[in-house]
Design a protein around this motif. Structure first.
Motif, mmCIF file in Angstrom:
data_model
loop_
_atom_site.group_PDB
_atom_site.id
_atom_site.type_symbol
_atom_site.label_atom_id
_atom_site.label_comp_id
_atom_site.label_asym_id
_atom_site.label_seq_id
_atom_site.Cartn_x
_atom_site.Cartn_y
_atom_site.Cartn_z
ATOM 1 N N LEU A 152 -15.636 28.354 11.440
ATOM 2 C CA LEU A 152 -16.724 27.416 11.757
ATOM 3 C C LEU A 152 -16.425 26.036 11.195
ATOM 4 C CD1 LEU A 152 -20.216 29.117 11.241
ATOM 5 C CD2 LEU A 152 -19.295 28.075 13.293
ATOM 6 N N MET A 153 -15.937 26.014 9.951
ATOM 7 C CA MET A 153 -15.607 24.722 9.352
ATOM 8 C C MET A 153 -14.509 24.030 10.170
ATOM 9 S SD MET A 153 -13.680 22.800 7.024
ATOM 10 C CE MET A 153 -12.677 23.824 5.998
ATOM 11 N N PRO B 290 -16.838 31.577 8.274
ATOM 12 C CA PRO B 290 -17.131 30.234 7.748
ATOM 13 C C PRO B 290 -15.928 29.296 7.834
ATOM 14 C CG PRO B 290 -17.989 31.866 6.260
ATOM 15 C CD PRO B 290 -17.204 32.613 7.289
ATOM 16 N N LEU B 291 -14.713 29.837 7.626
ATOM 17 C CA LEU B 291 -13.512 28.995 7.718
ATOM 18 C C LEU B 291 -13.285 28.556 9.164
ATOM 19 C CD1 LEU B 291 -11.062 30.933 5.354
ATOM 20 C CD2 LEU B 291 -12.627 29.101 4.795
ATOM 21 N N THR C 59 -21.026 20.344 6.671
ATOM 22 C CA THR C 59 -20.173 21.492 7.038
ATOM 23 C C THR C 59 -19.640 22.191 5.789
ATOM 24 O OG1 THR C 59 -19.483 20.234 8.981
ATOM 25 C CG2 THR C 59 -18.210 22.179 8.471
ATOM 26 N N LEU D 4 -16.474 17.650 14.854
ATOM 27 C CA LEU D 4 -17.595 16.812 15.291
ATOM 28 C C LEU D 4 -17.502 15.410 14.688
ATOM 29 C CD1 LEU D 4 -20.668 19.222 14.996
ATOM 30 C CD2 LEU D 4 -19.755 18.241 17.083
ATOM 31 N N ALA D 5 -16.864 15.328 13.506
ATOM 32 C CA ALA D 5 -16.739 14.022 12.847
ATOM 33 C C ALA D 5 -15.956 13.035 13.718
ATOM 34 C CB ALA D 5 -16.066 14.192 11.494
ATOM 35 N N THR E 270 -21.159 14.578 8.269
ATOM 36 C CA THR E 270 -20.690 15.769 8.995
ATOM 37 C C THR E 270 -19.861 16.663 8.084
ATOM 38 O OG1 THR E 270 -20.544 14.368 10.949
ATOM 39 C CG2 THR E 270 -19.524 16.533 11.099
ATOM 40 N N MET E 271 -18.918 16.042 7.365
ATOM 41 C CA MET E 271 -18.060 16.821 6.468
ATOM 42 C C MET E 271 -18.870 17.431 5.331
ATOM 43 S SD MET E 271 -15.106 16.874 7.679
ATOM 44 C CE MET E 271 -14.369 17.741 6.333
ATOM 45 N N LEU F 243 -16.397 22.876 13.380
ATOM 46 C CA LEU F 243 -17.480 21.888 13.233
ATOM 47 C C LEU F 243 -17.013 20.560 12.649
ATOM 48 C CD1 LEU F 243 -20.293 24.288 11.999
ATOM 49 C CD2 LEU F 243 -20.275 23.019 14.128
ATOM 50 N N HIS F 244 -15.955 20.594 11.826
ATOM 51 C CA HIS F 244 -15.531 19.327 11.227
ATOM 52 C C HIS F 244 -14.952 18.394 12.299
ATOM 53 C CE1 HIS F 244 -11.273 20.286 11.346
ATOM 54 N NE2 HIS F 244 -11.011 19.099 10.847
ATOM 55 N N ILE G 84 -25.035 21.002 12.856
ATOM 56 C CA ILE G 84 -24.299 22.001 12.064
ATOM 57 C C ILE G 84 -25.232 23.100 11.540
ATOM 58 C CG2 ILE G 84 -22.967 22.291 9.925
ATOM 59 C CD1 ILE G 84 -21.984 19.361 10.512
ATOM 60 N N HIS G 85 -26.475 22.728 11.158
ATOM 61 C CA HIS G 85 -27.389 23.705 10.546
ATOM 62 C C HIS G 85 -27.621 24.955 11.422
ATOM 63 C CE1 HIS G 85 -28.052 20.859 7.388
ATOM 64 N NE2 HIS G 85 -28.621 19.973 8.185
ATOM 65 N N PHE H 45 -24.772 27.715 11.188
ATOM 66 C CA PHE H 45 -24.703 28.535 9.978
ATOM 67 C C PHE H 45 -25.950 29.408 9.813
ATOM 68 C CE2 PHE H 45 -21.236 25.678 8.892
ATOM 69 C CZ PHE H 45 -20.349 26.547 8.269
ATOM 70 N N LEU I 115 -15.953 36.169 5.104
ATOM 71 C CA LEU I 115 -14.842 35.388 4.539
ATOM 72 C C LEU I 115 -14.127 34.564 5.600
ATOM 73 C CD1 LEU I 115 -13.257 37.860 1.944
ATOM 74 C CD2 LEU I 115 -14.867 36.017 1.541
ATOM 75 N N MET I 116 -14.056 35.065 6.838
ATOM 76 C CA MET I 116 -13.248 34.367 7.846
ATOM 77 C C MET I 116 -14.057 33.451 8.776
ATOM 78 S SD MET I 116 -10.438 35.292 6.747
ATOM 79 C CE MET I 116 -9.436 34.329 7.851
ATOM 80 N N TRP J 10 -22.384 24.156 3.804
ATOM 81 C CA TRP J 10 -22.695 25.430 4.466
ATOM 82 C C TRP J 10 -21.548 26.415 4.314
ATOM 83 C CZ3 TRP J 10 -26.885 27.755 5.757
ATOM 84 C CH2 TRP J 10 -28.015 27.060 6.203
#
Lengths: 158, 138
Positions: free
Chosen positions: B61-62, B58-59, A18, B68-69, A14-15, B65-66, B83-84, B87, B55-56, A21
């Motif tokens: 989203l990260m 993706p941060l 992510t 989810l771990a 997952t990390m 989405l992280h 995740i795909h 993005f 620039l903002m 991307w």
């Protein structure tokens, strides 16, 4: 954020997905930002000076301090976040500590050169070149670091 | 920690709602409106909007989405497959105006689908993360 404390990021699918991307999007964003800067100021130091300080030949007015403040302030806001996230990942790369500190110092130095643009009304062309050269250098360094991190994630060494 | 997660999601949700409102008010909600709006845009005008988003988001989203771990109910391979689309929709949403401005007006449909899909996907993701957080106490 979990990537700051996870032991090995590439072991966590997952990390890893992510972050790969996110790095791809950041590289695209940095490239577009450079394109925007080159469109705004031009592609050479003389064009940068003319765009900021004005040019009698082109009938362009100099940019005022308020306009420069607005541009530097809004740009720095996003770039600081990029620096922190990419920096957090650079410090986890499998390099010597000195190398990592040098990489981070180089990018921080280039980012801190950008506010020199605010001195343009007094410093003239030198301040313009230092400021715009600094921010373009920062974009280049962050793009290179993002690629190094992506490579390390891909090779499972991060 | 739960309050911080809730505040993060609430703020992102609010920001997304503002973005959607701004989009509908300035661009419109029909593909022909979207095509007409972006067809007249200059490259610098497009970059002015897309650079801060690139620039903002993706941060953000990260950051989303992280999380989810931490979802124990999903298998690791399923989490990374989720995740795909986020993005891909983000790239399609942000890059399609450049294609429309180049004369590819049919890309307006892609812009609409990616924009709506991205917003709905985020809403669904935050809903899942929030409900999981409050059910499991993680």
């Amino acid at each position: 954020m979990k990537f700051m404390v996870s032991k090995k990021l590439s072991d966590n699918p997952t990390m890893k997905t992510t972050l790969l991307w996110m790095l791809a999007a950041l590289v695209a964003g940095l490239s577009l930002s450079v394109a925007a800067k080159l469109g705004e100021y031009g592609a050479s130091p003389s064009a940068w000076s003319a765009a900021v300080l004005g040019s009698e030949a082109d009938f362009t007015e100099p940019l005022g301090l308020d306009e420069l403040l607005l541009r530097v302030h809004s740009d720095l806001f996003g770039l600081i976040f990029v620096y922190v996230v990419v920096g957090g990942l650079v410090m986890r790369l499998n390099y010597r500590t000195r190398t990592k500190i040098a990489l981070m110092a180089a990018s921080l130095g280039s980012l801190l050169l950008y506010p020199a643009l605010l001195l343009a009304p007094w410093g003239g062309g030198i301040a313009v070149c230092v400021g715009i050269g600094g921010v373009l250098g920062f974009h280049l360094l962050m793009g290179c670091y993002a690629l190094l991190i992506a490579l390390a994630l891909w090779k499972r060494s991060l | 920690m739960r309050i911080v997660a809730l505040a993060f999601v609430a703020l992102l949700l609010f920001q997304s709602a503002l973005g959607a409102t701004l989009f509908v008010r300035t661009v419109g909600y029909l593909p022909c409106d979207v095509a007409a709006y972006y067809a007249d845009k200059s490259l610098s005008g497009l970059l002015e909007v897309s650079v801060p988003h690139f620039l903002m988001i993706p941060l953000a989203l990260m950051g989303s989405l992280h999380l989810l771990a931490f979802l124990g109910t999903l298998r690791p391979e399923h989490r990374s497959r989720l995740i795909h689309p986020f993005f891909l929709l983000f790239f399609a949403d942000q890059l399609s105006p450049f294609a429309i401005a180049q004369g590819f007006h049919w890309v307006a449909y892609l812009k609409m689908v990616s924009f709506i899909g991205f917003e709905l996907g985020l809403a669904a993701l935050w809903w899942v993360l929030l409900t999981h957080t409050f059910k499991e106490g993680e």
